[in-house]
Design an enzyme around this catalytic site. Structure first.
Site, PDB file in Angstrom:
ATOM      1  N   ALA A 118       0.728  -1.219  -0.184  1.00 47.24           N
ATOM      2  CA  ALA A 118      -0.154   0.005  -0.001  1.00 47.24           C
ATOM      3  C   ALA A 118       0.866   1.367   0.051  1.00 47.24           C
ATOM      4  CB  ALA A 118      -0.944   0.114   1.114  1.00 47.24           C
ATOM      5  N   THR A 172      10.935   1.420  -3.758  1.00 47.42           N
ATOM      6  CA  THR A 172      11.123   1.684  -4.945  1.00 47.42           C
ATOM      7  C   THR A 172      12.605   2.010  -4.996  1.00 47.42           C
ATOM      8  OG1 THR A 172      10.836   3.486  -6.585  1.00 47.42           O
ATOM      9  CG2 THR A 172      10.551   4.041  -4.243  1.00 47.42           C
ATOM     10  N   ASP A 173      13.204   1.949  -6.407  1.00 43.40           N
ATOM     11  CA  ASP A 173      14.592   2.543  -6.605  1.00 43.40           C
ATOM     12  C   ASP A 173      14.674   4.045  -6.633  1.00 43.40           C
ATOM     13  OD1 ASP A 173      13.223   3.084  -8.922  1.00 43.40           O
ATOM     14  OD2 ASP A 173      14.450   1.893 -10.288  1.00 43.40           O
ATOM     15  N   GLU A 174      13.438   4.702  -6.729  1.00 43.74           N
ATOM     16  CA  GLU A 174      13.627   6.110  -6.747  1.00 43.74           C
ATOM     17  C   GLU A 174      14.139   6.694  -5.430  1.00 43.74           C
ATOM     18  OE1 GLU A 174      10.380   8.262  -8.498  1.00 43.74           O
ATOM     19  OE2 GLU A 174       9.609   6.486  -9.419  1.00 43.74           O
ATOM     20  N   TYR A 213       7.099  11.968  -3.627  1.00 41.55           N
ATOM     21  CA  TYR A 213       7.141  10.446  -3.510  1.00 41.55           C
ATOM     22  C   TYR A 213       8.232   9.734  -3.018  1.00 41.55           C
ATOM     23  CZ  TYR A 213       7.001   6.000  -5.455  1.00 41.55           C
ATOM     24  OH  TYR A 213       7.083   4.514  -5.322  1.00 41.55           O
ATOM     25  N   LYS A 227       8.966   7.459   0.418  1.00 41.03           N
ATOM     26  CA  LYS A 227       9.072   5.882   0.441  1.00 41.03           C
ATOM     27  C   LYS A 227      10.384   5.886   1.106  1.00 41.03           C
ATOM     28  CE  LYS A 227       7.331   2.942  -1.112  1.00 41.03           C
ATOM     29  NZ  LYS A 227       6.531   1.928  -0.581  1.00 41.03           N
ATOM     30  N   ARG A 284      14.912   4.495 -17.611  1.00 43.52           N
ATOM     31  CA  ARG A 284      14.338   3.803 -16.386  1.00 43.52           C
ATOM     32  C   ARG A 284      14.736   2.352 -16.521  1.00 43.52           C
ATOM     33  NH1 ARG A 284      14.351   8.330 -15.067  1.00 43.52           N
ATOM     34  NH2 ARG A 284      12.572   9.410 -14.228  1.00 43.52           N
ATOM     35  N   ASN A 326      12.594   6.664 -22.279  1.00 47.25           N
ATOM     36  CA  ASN A 326      11.013   7.063 -22.063  1.00 47.25           C
ATOM     37  C   ASN A 326      10.600   6.968 -23.944  1.00 47.25           C
ATOM     38  OD1 ASN A 326      10.894   6.761 -19.409  1.00 47.25           O
ATOM     39  ND2 ASN A 326      10.479   9.064 -19.250  1.00 47.25           N
TER      40      ASN A 326
END
Length: 351
Positions: free
Chosen positions: A81, A133-135, A159, A163, A223, A258
């Site tokens: 979630a 996440t990898d971010e 974001y 995380k 990415r 992208n």
């Protein structure tokens, strides 16, 4: 035996629940708040399946968490979630702090209380697996080595910062309280049930509708792309074999710009659903780049392969073909998720 899956009606969570029940008789309790990206229709095939119990609720609701844990006695919590869309975090960061930070804290604390009260003979088997996440690692230069599990945290969006905070909370609950945790940091997922605000489903949906295909900036943001079912298999592997307190990076070994992703989607649609108006690439439209757009992510997934023997089964070429075909085969699902709220969001973001 039972597992509890948070966010199990979302993109990755629903794929995981379906994958789990396709391979196991172990019961699943799905907890989901059903925000814009959570969709019970993703789990429609499980209607009437006694192995699956769906609960509409929030991970920030401590009383509900305590009730679910006491009633179902899960041997593991898999925490999917999250608010996960960078663009939305730029416009409204508060929701990301509430869910990703405060919600994770509430879930961790409820899990700790539940785990502390377990009998010693089963306490050692309990796991809390946190999906991240990898971010959180920030942005890479074009020639920099890929992110490893020891790469410094340098989140650049609301974001990714939220995380990163949740990752740190999970680590702290392990080192301070001994909660048996595992963390996975994955690269960009794609596949069935992906909400059409993210790059690949947005391109598919817009192309089929003859709408512009918005590409940020010069489209050269890179990415690492991971087919969602490969991600599910990695999570099952980490849950079964991962070392407590460890982080495992999960990637697809597919670095793509992208603009190349968009052109690949267009070429597949030209083959599978050609348009009378001409090649879909004619719809590519470059738009203003989003604030603080990270230039490159890349995952070094050698640790999970070395320690646990996991590698992705899909290449990008096989995974993206399956993905495009899924959207072509499920127009009703696509139509139903494109609500008025979704249309308002797209108007706001790409006007």
């Amino acid at each position: 035996m039972t597992i509890l899956v948070t966010g199990g009606a979302g993109f990755i969570g629903s794929n995981f629940v379906l994958d789990w029940l396709a391979q196991s008789q172990e019961k699943v309790v799905t907890l989901d708040a059903l925000t814009y990206a959570g969709n019970r229709e993703n789990l429609a095939i499980l209607k009437g399946d006694e192995r699956h119990h769906f609960v509409h609720g929030d991970i920030g609701d401590r009383a509900l968490l305590d009730q679910l844990l006491a009633t179902h006695q899960p041997r593991a919590i898999l925490h999917f979630a999250a608010e996960s869309h960078v663009d939305r975090s730029i416009h409204g960061p508060g929701a990301f702090i509430k869910t990703n930070v405060e919600g994770t804290f509430t879930l961790l604390d409820a899990a700790r209380a539940y785990w502390s009260g377990l009998n010693e003979d089963i306490k050692g088997d309990f796991r809390f697996l946190h999906v991240s996440t990898d971010e959180v690692y920030g942005s890479l230069a074009p020639d920099a080595p890929a992110f490893t599990e020891t790469h410094p945290y340098e989140p650049n969006s609301p974001y990714s910062a939220s995380k990163a905070a949740s990752d740190h909370l999970v680590r702290a609950w392990h080192h301070t309280y001994g909660l048996p945790v595992l963390t996975t940091n994955c690269s960009n997922n794609y596949g069935p049930f992906h909400f059409p605000e993210k790059l690949i489903p947005l391109m598919i949906v817009n192309a089929l509708a003859g709408k512009p295909l918005p590409v940020y900036g010069d489209g050269q943001q890179i990415r690492d792309w991971l087919y969602v079912k490969d991600h599910c298999s990695a999570i099952r592997t980490v849950l079964a074999q991962g070392r407590l307190g460890e982080t495992y990076n999960v990637g697809g070994w597919n670095e793509k710009a992208n603009i190349d992703i968009v052109k690949t989607v267009c070429a597949l649609l030209d083959e599978l659903r050609p348009s009378s108006e001409g090649p879909y690439a004619r719809l590519i439209t470059y738009v203003k780049d989003r604030p603080g757009h990270d230039r490159r992510y890349a995952i070094d997934a050698r640790k999970i392969e070395r320690e646990l023997g996991w590698r992705p089964a899909e290449t990008f070429e096989t995974g993206i073909r399956k993905t495009v075909q899924w959207y072509l085969d499920h127009p009703d699902w696509v139509a139903r998720v494109q609500s008025g709220a979704y249309r308002d969001w797209m108007e706001k973001q790409y006007a």
